[in-house]
Design a protein around this motif. Structure first.
Motif, PDB file in Angstrom:
ATOM      1  N   SER A  60       0.825  -1.195   0.000  1.00  0.00           N
ATOM      2  CA  SER A  60       0.000   0.000   0.000  1.00  0.00           C
ATOM      3  C   SER A  60       0.869   1.258   0.000  1.00  0.00           C
ATOM      4  O   SER A  60       1.883   1.334   0.701  1.00  0.00           O
ATOM      5  CB  SER A  60      -0.919   0.013   1.214  1.00  0.00           C
ATOM      6  N   SER A  61       0.453   2.239  -0.786  1.00  0.00           N
ATOM      7  CA  SER A  61       1.197   3.499  -0.850  1.00  0.00           C
ATOM      8  C   SER A  61       0.667   4.518   0.139  1.00  0.00           C
ATOM      9  O   SER A  61       1.283   5.550   0.358  1.00  0.00           O
ATOM     10  CB  SER A  61       1.114   4.080  -2.268  1.00  0.00           C
ATOM     11  N   ASN A  62      -0.503   4.236   0.734  1.00  0.00           N
ATOM     12  CA  ASN A  62      -1.095   5.173   1.707  1.00  0.00           C
ATOM     13  C   ASN A  62      -1.524   4.417   2.935  1.00  0.00           C
ATOM     14  O   ASN A  62      -2.695   4.212   3.187  1.00  0.00           O
ATOM     15  CB  ASN A  62      -2.281   5.928   1.081  1.00  0.00           C
ATOM     16  N   ALA A  63      -0.547   3.993   3.733  1.00  0.00           N
ATOM     17  CA  ALA A  63      -0.835   3.267   4.963  1.00  0.00           C
ATOM     18  C   ALA A  63      -1.606   4.147   5.928  1.00  0.00           C
ATOM     19  O   ALA A  63      -1.360   5.353   6.038  1.00  0.00           O
ATOM     20  CB  ALA A  63       0.478   2.801   5.608  1.00  0.00           C
ATOM     21  N   GLU A  64      -2.545   3.527   6.645  1.00  0.00           N
ATOM     22  CA  GLU A  64      -3.368   4.281   7.592  1.00  0.00           C
ATOM     23  C   GLU A  64      -2.632   4.484   8.910  1.00  0.00           C
ATOM     24  O   GLU A  64      -1.841   3.654   9.310  1.00  0.00           O
ATOM     25  CB  GLU A  64      -4.672   3.512   7.850  1.00  0.00           C
TER      26      GLU A  64
END
Length: 326
Positions: A322-326
């Protein structure tokens, strides 16, 4: 639960990719006497984390492209047979207080995953997946619902955390992600970790771990009047120094209504089999097999099953970092 569900995925991977099972969770608060099929819930909501003779229903076997994800280990071999028995209980074998299923280092991080159902089987016959009373009507409805989902991809987020002991599944994050994703809506209110002898916060801290290290026991509160507690009772894995890895986890889940219903809690045992192959630094391909077993406290056919899996659900898994980890 990358599985596991139970019901884990209850759900769900349960990868508690539990787990631990694939339809919306519908809890009818108007009819408190409604019977919830344990096996139906188990099959339909993949955690953590859910083998055997005549094959009933189901779709094609996993395509050859995914066969290469498995190694030639005893764990990986369990993908190739429909005649399987429950693994021995390993919980408490080491008395460390931080027991867990450890994944290869290349699984660390956040992933965008796609899980696709390949087949659903009741290898011992439909009556074995018909709930505590072995109802053929419930069994057929469960199988029909599952077969509607064949080849239907489900997108979800998964997370694996690095600890001082190794890379482990972030069960709280993954379990909510799986349950919500397979239901197609937000059905989970919260997920909490619970201390048990095999995995507890005090032991982890004493051994050099942290307050944020995932534990193995989870407690899920649904938005409807229901809750589920899941314990890991057995696990095993291949060596961690390869680009091909297989592991398993056997979960016991207790599902109960939390309103005034007099319906007894439902107990399910689900094994999640994982097989992963690293394809570069940011891509992993794999397979997930959920195996459902009967429970002596809930199923009248438990002794007839002779510790063999009564349901097999096979998925493919495709993970992209994932490029936008939460």
């Amino acid at each position: 639960m990358v599985a596991i569900c139970n019901s884990k995925l209850g759900a769900s991977l349960v990868l508690t990719i539990v787990i631990r099972k694939t339809v919306a969770l519908n809890i009818n608060t108007q009819n408190e006497n409604a019977v919830i099929s344990r096996r139906q819930f188990s099959l339909q909501i993949p955690a953590t984390a859910a083998s055997v003779a005549a094959i009933i229903g189901g779709a094609a076997s996993p395509p050859p492209a995914y066969a290469s994800t498995t190694s030639t280990s005893p764990i990986a071999d369990r993908f190739e047979s429909d005649i399987l028995t429950s693994p021995p209980i390993t919980a408490g074998a080491t008395f460390t207080g931080h027991e867990n299923l450890y994944f290869p280092s290349w699984m660390e991080g956040d992933w965008d995953a796609t899980q696709t159902l390949l087949s659903t089987k009741a290898p011992m016959g439909l009556k074995f997946i018909g709930g505590p009373n072995a109802s053929l009507d419930i069994a057929q409805k469960t199988m029909d619902e599952q077969n509607k989902r064949v080849n239907e991809p489900v997108n979800l987020k998964l997370r694996f955390a690095k600890t001082n002991f190794g890379v482990v599944e972030d069960r709280a994050f993954n379990l909510k992600s799986r349950l919500d994703s397979f239901a197609g809506k937000n059905v989970v209110a919260s997920v909490e970790y619970a201390d048990v002898r095999e995995s507890n916060r005090a032991s982890i801290l004493a051994a050099g771990g942290t307050e944020t290290d995932p534990l193995t026991t989870t407690l899920v509160y649904f938005k409807g009047p229901a809750a589920q507690k899941t314990f890991v009772i057995s696990h095993g894995q291949d060596p961690l120094d390869s680009d091909v890895w297989a592991g398993y986890e056997l979960d016991r889940s207790i599902f109960a209504l939390t309103n005034q219903s007099t319906a007894p809690p439902v107990t399910t045992d689900t094994e999640a089999l994982y097989s992963f192959k690293r394809i570069g630094n940011d891509k992993v391909e794999g397979r997930l097999r959920l195996l459902g077993y009967l429970n002596p406290q809930a199923d009248q056919l438990y002794f007839d099953a002779r510790n063999r899996a009564v349901s097999l659900t096979d998925y493919t898994l495709s993970l992209r970092r994932s490029s936008n980890a939460e």
